[in-house]
Write an enzyme that holds these catalytic residues in place. Structure first.
Site, PDB file in Angstrom:
ATOM      1  N   LYS A 171     -18.868   4.321  21.116  1.00 30.08           N
ATOM      2  CA  LYS A 171     -17.528   4.929  21.155  1.00 30.08           C
ATOM      3  C   LYS A 171     -16.799   4.791  19.826  1.00 30.08           C
ATOM      4  O   LYS A 171     -16.173   5.741  19.356  1.00 30.08           O
ATOM      5  CB  LYS A 171     -16.665   4.268  22.250  1.00 30.08           C
ATOM      6  CG  LYS A 171     -17.163   4.463  23.657  1.00 30.08           C
ATOM      7  CD  LYS A 171     -16.150   3.951  24.681  1.00 30.08           C
ATOM      8  CE  LYS A 171     -15.900   2.464  24.600  1.00 30.08           C
ATOM      9  NZ  LYS A 171     -17.094   1.655  24.974  1.00 30.08           N
ATOM     10  N   ARG A 225      -8.714   1.865  30.902  1.00 31.11           N
ATOM     11  CA  ARG A 225      -9.883   1.131  31.391  1.00 31.11           C
ATOM     12  C   ARG A 225      -9.810   0.866  32.882  1.00 31.11           C
ATOM     13  O   ARG A 225     -10.751   0.316  33.451  1.00 31.11           O
ATOM     14  CB  ARG A 225      -9.978  -0.203  30.667  1.00 31.11           C
ATOM     15  CG  ARG A 225     -11.086  -0.276  29.611  1.00 31.11           C
ATOM     16  CD  ARG A 225     -10.933  -1.606  28.907  1.00 31.11           C
ATOM     17  NE  ARG A 225     -12.094  -2.123  28.265  1.00 31.11           N
ATOM     18  CZ  ARG A 225     -12.363  -1.986  26.973  1.00 31.11           C
ATOM     19  NH1 ARG A 225     -11.607  -1.225  26.213  1.00 31.11           N
ATOM     20  NH2 ARG A 225     -13.394  -2.593  26.457  1.00 31.11           N
ATOM     21  N   ARG A 279     -24.817  -4.718  16.688  1.00 34.24           N
ATOM     22  CA  ARG A 279     -23.414  -5.090  16.459  1.00 34.24           C
ATOM     23  C   ARG A 279     -23.265  -6.613  16.341  1.00 34.24           C
ATOM     24  O   ARG A 279     -22.498  -7.099  15.521  1.00 34.24           O
ATOM     25  CB  ARG A 279     -22.555  -4.549  17.607  1.00 34.24           C
ATOM     26  CG  ARG A 279     -21.069  -4.695  17.343  1.00 34.24           C
ATOM     27  CD  ARG A 279     -20.246  -3.933  18.348  1.00 34.24           C
ATOM     28  NE  ARG A 279     -20.195  -4.634  19.620  1.00 34.24           N
ATOM     29  CZ  ARG A 279     -19.696  -4.093  20.740  1.00 34.24           C
ATOM     30  NH1 ARG A 279     -19.226  -2.870  20.727  1.00 34.24           N
ATOM     31  NH2 ARG A 279     -19.667  -4.793  21.848  1.00 34.24           N
ATOM     32  N   ARG A 328     -18.529 -10.280  16.432  1.00 26.98           N
ATOM     33  CA  ARG A 328     -17.363 -10.307  17.315  1.00 26.98           C
ATOM     34  C   ARG A 328     -17.391 -11.526  18.226  1.00 26.98           C
ATOM     35  O   ARG A 328     -18.429 -11.866  18.782  1.00 26.98           O
ATOM     36  CB  ARG A 328     -17.365  -9.044  18.185  1.00 26.98           C
ATOM     37  CG  ARG A 328     -16.579  -7.902  17.581  1.00 26.98           C
ATOM     38  CD  ARG A 328     -16.754  -6.639  18.367  1.00 26.98           C
ATOM     39  NE  ARG A 328     -16.327  -6.734  19.758  1.00 26.98           N
ATOM     40  CZ  ARG A 328     -16.094  -5.674  20.525  1.00 26.98           C
ATOM     41  NH1 ARG A 328     -16.240  -4.461  20.029  1.00 26.98           N
ATOM     42  NH2 ARG A 328     -15.725  -5.812  21.773  1.00 26.98           N
ATOM     43  N   ARG A 361     -17.605  -8.031  30.630  1.00 27.65           N
ATOM     44  CA  ARG A 361     -17.172  -6.679  30.268  1.00 27.65           C
ATOM     45  C   ARG A 361     -17.962  -5.622  31.046  1.00 27.65           C
ATOM     46  O   ARG A 361     -17.417  -4.606  31.481  1.00 27.65           O
ATOM     47  CB  ARG A 361     -17.328  -6.441  28.758  1.00 27.65           C
ATOM     48  CG  ARG A 361     -16.464  -7.377  27.918  1.00 27.65           C
ATOM     49  CD  ARG A 361     -15.932  -6.720  26.651  1.00 27.65           C
ATOM     50  NE  ARG A 361     -16.957  -6.239  25.743  1.00 27.65           N
ATOM     51  CZ  ARG A 361     -17.614  -7.008  24.877  1.00 27.65           C
ATOM     52  NH1 ARG A 361     -17.369  -8.285  24.806  1.00 27.65           N
ATOM     53  NH2 ARG A 361     -18.516  -6.483  24.073  1.00 27.65           N
TER      54      ARG A 361
HETATM   55  P1  AMP Z   1     -13.398  -3.092  22.959  1.00 27.70           P
HETATM   56  O1  AMP Z   1     -13.325  -3.207  21.474  1.00 27.70           O
HETATM   57  O2  AMP Z   1     -13.005  -1.756  23.466  1.00 27.70           O
HETATM   58  O3  AMP Z   1     -14.739  -3.537  23.491  1.00 27.70           O
HETATM   59  O4  AMP Z   1     -12.320  -4.107  23.553  1.00 27.70           O
HETATM   60  C1  AMP Z   1     -12.436  -5.496  23.305  1.00 27.70           C
HETATM   61  C2  AMP Z   1     -11.580  -6.274  24.291  1.00 27.70           C
HETATM   62  O5  AMP Z   1     -10.202  -5.921  24.124  1.00 27.70           O
HETATM   63  C3  AMP Z   1     -11.861  -5.999  25.769  1.00 27.70           C
HETATM   64  O6  AMP Z   1     -12.965  -6.743  26.266  1.00 27.70           O
HETATM   65  C4  AMP Z   1     -10.543  -6.446  26.399  1.00 27.70           C
HETATM   66  O7  AMP Z   1     -10.428  -7.849  26.413  1.00 27.70           O
HETATM   67  C5  AMP Z   1      -9.539  -5.912  25.382  1.00 27.70           C
HETATM   68  N1  AMP Z   1      -9.155  -4.523  25.702  1.00 27.70           N
HETATM   69  C6  AMP Z   1      -9.471  -3.406  24.996  1.00 27.70           C
HETATM   70  N2  AMP Z   1      -8.966  -2.312  25.585  1.00 27.70           N
HETATM   71  C7  AMP Z   1      -8.337  -2.733  26.698  1.00 27.70           C
HETATM   72  C8  AMP Z   1      -7.651  -2.087  27.751  1.00 27.70           C
HETATM   73  N3  AMP Z   1      -7.507  -0.740  27.781  1.00 27.70           N
HETATM   74  N4  AMP Z   1      -7.119  -2.844  28.736  1.00 27.70           N
HETATM   75  C9  AMP Z   1      -7.245  -4.179  28.728  1.00 27.70           C
HETATM   76  N5  AMP Z   1      -7.903  -4.870  27.785  1.00 27.70           N
HETATM   77  C10 AMP Z   1      -8.450  -4.157  26.774  1.00 27.70           C
END
Ligand code: AMP
Length: 191
Positions: free
Chosen positions: A17, A92, A131, A137, A148
């Site tokens: 993404k 989400r 990654r 990360r 997740r």
């Molecule tokens: P990502 O980079 O999209 O994998 O997001 C990393 C982390 O950020 C996620 O595992 C959540 O802890 C938090 N996060 C990102 N987007 C959201 C969202 N829309 N709602 C809640 N937590 C989020």
């Protein structure tokens, strides 16, 4: 491209993404808004928001909806988002998609498409491994990855039906190179 372009990019962790949204944002000249990236930047800069959200992110849990939605709507209201935006990682869950619908109708805006990136489990596992090697990360550890994944299955996947029923969903095969997948995304959006 004419007019405004408001897009959501959906898909499981590791499907690409972020890379795809970056590429598409460059082509359309609109911002790529990644909630995860904004959170990580705030954590790195030790802002109040960063302090509030870091424990959720490390565990792979969702940050509370109110915090996340307020941050997203603030970002969507910035001047560079007037021509449109690509949302990556939001919404989400159902509460977030409802909050976004309310925000859109309040501002007289609409979604143009919701792109669902799809790839084999093998491909996704390979991309997550890559990654882990390249980005380091803090939430790319086995426990947080599993959390997740569970949240995606339970809370995010139902949004596929939600946007499908609205006629907005576009499924795109994310197996190929970034430019190849970008081309497929453009075709899905513009056709
Ligand atoms: P990502 O980079 O999209 O994998 O997001 C990393 C982390 O950020 C996620 O595992 C959540 O802890 C938090 N996060 C990102 N987007 C959201 C969202 N829309 N709602 C809640 N937590 C989020």
């Amino acid at each position: 491209m004419k007019g405004k372009m408001n897009l959501i990019v959906m898909g499981p962790q590791g499907v690409g993404k972020g890379a795809q949204s970056d590429d598409l944002a460059g082509i359309y000249g609109i911002p790529h808004i990644s909630t995860g990236e904004i959170f990580r930047k705030n954590i790195a800069e030790k802002t109040e928001l960063g302090k509030k959200v870091s424990s959720y992110i490390e565990k792979g849990e969702l940050v509370p909806d109110e915090v996340t939605s307020a941050m997203v709507f603030d970002r969507l209201s910035q001047p560079d988002a007037r021509k449109g935006w690509i949302l990556d990682g939001y919404p989400r869950n159902a509460r977030q998609s409802e909050a976004l619908d309310e925000w859109l109708s309040k501002h007289g805006e609409r979604l143009d498409a919701v792109i669902l990136l799809e790839a084999d489990a093998d491909t996704i596992a390979r991309r997550i491994q890559k990654r882990i090697r390249e980005e380091g990360r803090s939430d790319d550890n086995p426990d947080a990855i599993a959390e997740r994944l569970a949240i995606y299955a339970r809370e995010t996947k139902p949004l596929i039906d939600y946007y499908s029923q609205k006629g907005l969903l576009r499924r795109v095969n994310a197996e190929g190179s970034v430019p190849k997948v970008t081309a497929a995304m453009r075709e899905a959006i513009e056709k």
